[in-house]
Motif scaffolding. Structure first.
Motif, PDB file in Angstrom:
ATOM      1  N   ARG A  42      19.394 -35.196  -2.094  1.00 19.67           N
ATOM      2  CA  ARG A  42      20.056 -34.073  -1.416  1.00 19.67           C
ATOM      3  C   ARG A  42      20.198 -32.825  -2.286  1.00 19.67           C
ATOM      4  O   ARG A  42      20.368 -31.726  -1.777  1.00 19.67           O
ATOM      5  CB  ARG A  42      21.439 -34.503  -0.923  1.00 19.67           C
ATOM      6  CG  ARG A  42      22.367 -35.019  -2.006  1.00 19.67           C
ATOM      7  CD  ARG A  42      23.710 -35.464  -1.445  1.00 19.67           C
ATOM      8  NE  ARG A  42      24.599 -35.977  -2.482  1.00 19.67           N
ATOM      9  CZ  ARG A  42      24.659 -37.240  -2.841  1.00 19.67           C
ATOM     10  NH1 ARG A  42      23.891 -38.144  -2.237  1.00 19.67           N
ATOM     11  NH2 ARG A  42      25.476 -37.635  -3.791  1.00 19.67           N
ATOM     12  N   GLY A  43      20.163 -32.972  -3.596  1.00 16.70           N
ATOM     13  CA  GLY A  43      20.301 -31.823  -4.472  1.00 16.70           C
ATOM     14  C   GLY A  43      21.680 -31.194  -4.388  1.00 16.70           C
ATOM     15  O   GLY A  43      22.628 -31.780  -3.848  1.00 16.70           O
ATOM     16  N   ASP A  44      21.804 -30.019  -4.915  1.00 11.56           N
ATOM     17  CA  ASP A  44      23.038 -29.237  -4.831  1.00 11.56           C
ATOM     18  C   ASP A  44      23.394 -29.043  -3.357  1.00 11.56           C
ATOM     19  O   ASP A  44      22.539 -28.745  -2.527  1.00 11.56           O
ATOM     20  CB  ASP A  44      22.813 -27.882  -5.514  1.00 11.56           C
ATOM     21  CG  ASP A  44      24.070 -27.052  -5.667  1.00 11.56           C
ATOM     22  OD1 ASP A  44      24.834 -26.924  -4.684  1.00 11.56           O
ATOM     23  OD2 ASP A  44      24.282 -26.507  -6.759  1.00 11.56           O
ATOM     24  N   ASP A  45      24.695 -29.190  -3.043  1.00  9.54           N
ATOM     25  CA  ASP A  45      25.137 -29.052  -1.649  1.00  9.54           C
ATOM     26  C   ASP A  45      24.648 -27.754  -1.005  1.00  9.54           C
ATOM     27  O   ASP A  45      24.309 -27.712   0.182  1.00  9.54           O
ATOM     28  CB  ASP A  45      26.666 -29.076  -1.570  1.00  9.54           C
ATOM     29  CG  ASP A  45      27.265 -30.407  -1.981  1.00  9.54           C
ATOM     30  OD1 ASP A  45      26.557 -31.208  -2.629  1.00  9.54           O
ATOM     31  OD2 ASP A  45      28.439 -30.645  -1.668  1.00  9.54           O
ATOM     32  N   THR A  46      24.614 -26.672  -1.797  1.00  9.86           N
ATOM     33  CA  THR A  46      24.301 -25.370  -1.213  1.00  9.86           C
ATOM     34  C   THR A  46      22.831 -25.220  -0.834  1.00  9.86           C
ATOM     35  O   THR A  46      22.468 -24.251  -0.168  1.00  9.86           O
ATOM     36  CB  THR A  46      24.697 -24.220  -2.155  1.00  9.86           C
ATOM     37  OG1 THR A  46      23.954 -24.320  -3.384  1.00  9.86           O
ATOM     38  CG2 THR A  46      26.179 -24.252  -2.460  1.00  9.86           C
ATOM     39  N   ARG A  47      21.995 -26.166  -1.228  1.00  8.17           N
ATOM     40  CA  ARG A  47      20.612 -26.130  -0.732  1.00  8.17           C
ATOM     41  C   ARG A  47      20.598 -26.234   0.794  1.00  8.17           C
ATOM     42  O   ARG A  47      19.683 -25.743   1.445  1.00  8.17           O
ATOM     43  CB  ARG A  47      19.791 -27.256  -1.351  1.00  8.17           C
ATOM     44  CG  ARG A  47      19.432 -27.048  -2.819  1.00  8.17           C
ATOM     45  CD  ARG A  47      18.427 -28.074  -3.296  1.00  8.17           C
ATOM     46  NE  ARG A  47      18.093 -27.916  -4.698  1.00  8.17           N
ATOM     47  CZ  ARG A  47      17.141 -27.097  -5.171  1.00  8.17           C
ATOM     48  NH1 ARG A  47      16.436 -26.367  -4.324  1.00  8.17           N
ATOM     49  NH2 ARG A  47      16.902 -27.021  -6.465  1.00  8.17           N
ATOM     50  N   GLY A  48      21.637 -26.864   1.356  1.00  9.63           N
ATOM     51  CA  GLY A  48      21.722 -27.008   2.802  1.00  9.63           C
ATOM     52  C   GLY A  48      22.642 -26.013   3.468  1.00  9.63           C
ATOM     53  O   GLY A  48      22.922 -26.137   4.672  1.00  9.63           O
ATOM     54  N   VAL A  79      17.872 -36.483 -10.756  1.00  9.45           N
ATOM     55  CA  VAL A  79      18.374 -37.683 -11.429  1.00  9.45           C
ATOM     56  C   VAL A  79      19.637 -38.158 -10.723  1.00  9.45           C
ATOM     57  O   VAL A  79      20.487 -37.347 -10.345  1.00  9.45           O
ATOM     58  CB  VAL A  79      18.657 -37.400 -12.928  1.00  9.45           C
ATOM     59  CG1 VAL A  79      19.632 -36.245 -13.107  1.00  9.45           C
ATOM     60  CG2 VAL A  79      19.176 -38.634 -13.642  1.00  9.45           C
ATOM     61  N   ASP A  80      19.751 -39.437 -10.553  1.00  9.14           N
ATOM     62  CA  ASP A  80      20.934 -40.041  -9.944  1.00  9.14           C
ATOM     63  C   ASP A  80      21.737 -40.706 -11.054  1.00  9.14           C
ATOM     64  O   ASP A  80      21.459 -41.840 -11.449  1.00  9.14           O
ATOM     65  CB  ASP A  80      20.522 -41.067  -8.889  1.00  9.14           C
ATOM     66  CG  ASP A  80      21.713 -41.705  -8.188  1.00  9.14           C
ATOM     67  OD1 ASP A  80      22.865 -41.367  -8.531  1.00  9.14           O
ATOM     68  OD2 ASP A  80      21.483 -42.562  -7.311  1.00  9.14           O
ATOM     69  N   PHE A  81      22.735 -40.004 -11.572  1.00 10.90           N
ATOM     70  CA  PHE A  81      23.473 -40.538 -12.720  1.00 10.90           C
ATOM     71  C   PHE A  81      24.455 -41.634 -12.346  1.00 10.90           C
ATOM     72  O   PHE A  81      25.131 -42.191 -13.210  1.00 10.90           O
ATOM     73  CB  PHE A  81      24.171 -39.423 -13.512  1.00 10.90           C
ATOM     74  CG  PHE A  81      25.196 -38.638 -12.742  1.00 10.90           C
ATOM     75  CD1 PHE A  81      26.426 -39.175 -12.429  1.00 10.90           C
ATOM     76  CD2 PHE A  81      24.926 -37.342 -12.354  1.00 10.90           C
ATOM     77  CE1 PHE A  81      27.374 -38.446 -11.739  1.00 10.90           C
ATOM     78  CE2 PHE A  81      25.873 -36.592 -11.659  1.00 10.90           C
ATOM     79  CZ  PHE A  81      27.094 -37.149 -11.346  1.00 10.90           C
ATOM     80  N   GLN A 374      12.063 -17.167 -13.727  1.00  9.24           N
ATOM     81  CA  GLN A 374      13.508 -17.030 -13.557  1.00  9.24           C
ATOM     82  C   GLN A 374      13.939 -17.252 -12.112  1.00  9.24           C
ATOM     83  O   GLN A 374      15.108 -17.108 -11.781  1.00  9.24           O
ATOM     84  CB  GLN A 374      13.957 -15.647 -14.032  1.00  9.24           C
ATOM     85  CG  GLN A 374      13.832 -15.451 -15.541  1.00  9.24           C
ATOM     86  CD  GLN A 374      14.083 -14.010 -15.946  1.00  9.24           C
ATOM     87  OE1 GLN A 374      13.246 -13.133 -15.743  1.00  9.24           O
ATOM     88  NE2 GLN A 374      15.239 -13.762 -16.502  1.00  9.24           N
ATOM     89  N   ALA A 375      12.999 -17.633 -11.265  1.00  9.22           N
ATOM     90  CA  ALA A 375      13.324 -17.881  -9.863  1.00  9.22           C
ATOM     91  C   ALA A 375      14.173 -19.140  -9.727  1.00  9.22           C
ATOM     92  O   ALA A 375      14.102 -20.048 -10.546  1.00  9.22           O
ATOM     93  CB  ALA A 375      12.041 -18.038  -9.059  1.00  9.22           C
ATOM     94  N   PRO A 376      14.996 -19.233  -8.676  1.00 12.29           N
ATOM     95  CA  PRO A 376      15.714 -20.479  -8.409  1.00 12.29           C
ATOM     96  C   PRO A 376      14.715 -21.619  -8.210  1.00 12.29           C
ATOM     97  O   PRO A 376      13.694 -21.443  -7.534  1.00 12.29           O
ATOM     98  CB  PRO A 376      16.472 -20.176  -7.109  1.00 12.29           C
ATOM     99  CG  PRO A 376      16.552 -18.690  -7.045  1.00 12.29           C
ATOM    100  CD  PRO A 376      15.305 -18.189  -7.681  1.00 12.29           C
ATOM    101  N   PRO A 377      14.992 -22.788  -8.782  1.00 14.45           N
ATOM    102  CA  PRO A 377      14.005 -23.875  -8.723  1.00 14.45           C
ATOM    103  C   PRO A 377      14.048 -24.640  -7.409  1.00 14.45           C
ATOM    104  O   PRO A 377      15.075 -24.692  -6.730  1.00 14.45           O
ATOM    105  CB  PRO A 377      14.439 -24.773  -9.881  1.00 14.45           C
ATOM    106  CG  PRO A 377      15.933 -24.612  -9.912  1.00 14.45           C
ATOM    107  CD  PRO A 377      16.180 -23.154  -9.570  1.00 14.45           C
ATOM    108  N   THR A 378      12.923 -25.243  -7.065  1.00 10.84           N
ATOM    109  CA  THR A 378      12.921 -26.216  -5.981  1.00 10.84           C
ATOM    110  C   THR A 378      13.531 -27.514  -6.510  1.00 10.84           C
ATOM    111  O   THR A 378      13.600 -27.739  -7.724  1.00 10.84           O
ATOM    112  CB  THR A 378      11.498 -26.467  -5.473  1.00 10.84           C
ATOM    113  OG1 THR A 378      10.677 -26.896  -6.577  1.00 10.84           O
ATOM    114  CG2 THR A 378      10.908 -25.199  -4.883  1.00 10.84           C
ATOM    115  N   LEU A 379      13.992 -28.366  -5.621  1.00  9.60           N
ATOM    116  CA  LEU A 379      14.638 -29.611  -6.025  1.00  9.60           C
ATOM    117  C   LEU A 379      13.671 -30.489  -6.820  1.00  9.60           C
ATOM    118  O   LEU A 379      12.591 -30.847  -6.348  1.00  9.60           O
ATOM    119  CB  LEU A 379      15.130 -30.372  -4.791  1.00  9.60           C
ATOM    120  CG  LEU A 379      15.767 -31.738  -5.037  1.00  9.60           C
ATOM    121  CD1 LEU A 379      16.950 -31.635  -5.981  1.00  9.60           C
ATOM    122  CD2 LEU A 379      16.192 -32.365  -3.712  1.00  9.60           C
TER     123      LEU A 379
END
Length: 386
Positions: A42-48, A79-81, A374-379
């Protein structure tokens, strides 16, 4: 120029939403290597947190504007810590890191061996930043919280909005998450100070930054007004609690902000407005008296401003050094010649999303234009590198 000031600094960032990412984006903008660790699924919540979103050139992926706003310049590692293998990977990355940033509930990372005590043993030089809603200690330390909660709880909303008895009266939040943003800025300052101290002592430290503390601190003059007077500030709409007249007025064809900050400015305003008698009136000639008597002065100003166009007023203000400001929509903001001169809007060519427009960090005026890296990365874009 600061764009390389932190070029030798490595940041391991497991924060998400806004306050933590705003801090680490500042660090990335100043040249730090920021490894953004995200859940693989899911990545960072704000991706959605869209729409609006930007779509990749091949239509296979999207990125929310919200995520873009606070994650440029970072490398994304999936990574799933919560798994032993994922936690081990985080610890491996931390071994030579300078900064670790997290915004999980107080004590929540201890079960994964990612709390300060555990990581300090691995890397005694590590600056460990925790951002929470209520802090690491106290009766509410275990509770979560979002910006909106703290705008209310910290006092900001109690004096923001139209006064009781007027149309639309009631508390209002701000149009952006100012407590999150201010927390990110306080956190940035704290991290830089901790790095300075670490470079002197050789030992890192834990930083406990919470949104409630920031919400209380950012009351600023309103907080001081209460502590001095014992009176809780009331909602005053667009009026200022300490300067007058300092508010929005309607001209014959639009609105403007009149920002009188001292008695000399008020006298110049009165003269250009052909109301010199106001500047000599004991009720109005001093700021303290204008504040007390704004209920009498405001209707006079409202009627006065309607007699001229916004252009006529602002030309007179500029000619007489009277502070004023427009109320711009965002299209007007980015089209403004001063904003363009300051290069606040940057356009880069993202390898997956094509042209992407980003806002330059105000710290970096005069630095080279942003580039694709410097662009925002993809997941998970950089997972294979680590």
């Amino acid at each position: 120029m600061l764009h390389h000031a932190l070029k030798d600094v490595k940041v391991v960032d497991i924060s998400r939403i806004l306050a933590g990412p705003w801090c680490t984006q500042n660090l990335a903008d100043m040249g730090a290597q920021v490894l953004k660790l995200e859940h693989p699924g899911r990545g960072d919540d704000t991706r959605g947190w869209g729409p609006p979103d930007i779509s990749s050139t091949d239509g296979s992926d999207t990125m929310s504007a919200y995520f873009m706003a606070c994650n440029r310049g970072k490398q994304s590692i999936a990574v799933d810590f919560s798994t032993p293998e994922g936690a081990d990977q985080v610890r491996r990355l931390v071994k030579d890191a300078d900064i670790f940033v997290e915004n999980f509930k107080a004590g929540g990372l201890a079960k994964y061996g990612l709390d300060f005590a555990s990581l300090h043993k691995i890397n005694p030089r590590l600056v460990y930043l925790s951002i929470t809603g209520f802090g690491q200690t106290g009766p509410m330390a275990d509770k979560p919280g979002y910006d909106y909660v703290f705008q209310g709880m910290g006092g900001l909303m109690s004096y923001t909005g139209h006064p009781d008895g007027t149309p639309g009266a009631g508390p209002l939040r701000t149009g952006v998450a100012v407590v999150d943003l201010m927390t990110g800025m306080y956190a940035t300052t704290a991290v830089l100070a901790a790095l300075r101290q670490r470079d002197t002592t050789g030992i890192g430290m834990a930083l406990d930054i919470c949104l409630l503390d920031v919400a209380v601190a950012m009351n600023a003059n309103q907080g001081a007004n209460y502590l001095v007077s014992g009176k809780t500030p009331e909602r005053t709409g667009n009026a200022h609690p300490n300067c007058a007249p300092y508010e929005v007025f309607a001209c014959s064809d639009g609105h403007l902000i009149l920002a009188i900050g001292n008695d000399g400015q008020f006298e110049r305003f009165c003269n250009l407005a052909q109301r010199p008698q106001w500047a000599s009136d004991d009720r109005y000639k001093m700021n303290s008296n204008r504040l007390k008597n704004m209920d009498m002065l405001r209707p006079l100003l409202i009627d006065l401003f309607k007699t001229r166009s916004r252009k006529a007023w602002t030309e007179a203000f500029d000619a007489n050094n009277v502070p004023w400001g427009p109320i711009h929509t965002l299209d007007e903001v980015f089209a403004h010649p001063q904003v363009q001169h300051r290069e606040m809007l940057q356009t880069i060519e993202h390898p997956k999303f094509g042209k992407m427009q980003l806002v330059r960090n105000p710290l970096l005026y005069g630095s080279p234009a942003m580039t694709a890296d410097q662009a925002p990365p993809t997941l998970g874009q950089h997972t294979q590198n680590y």
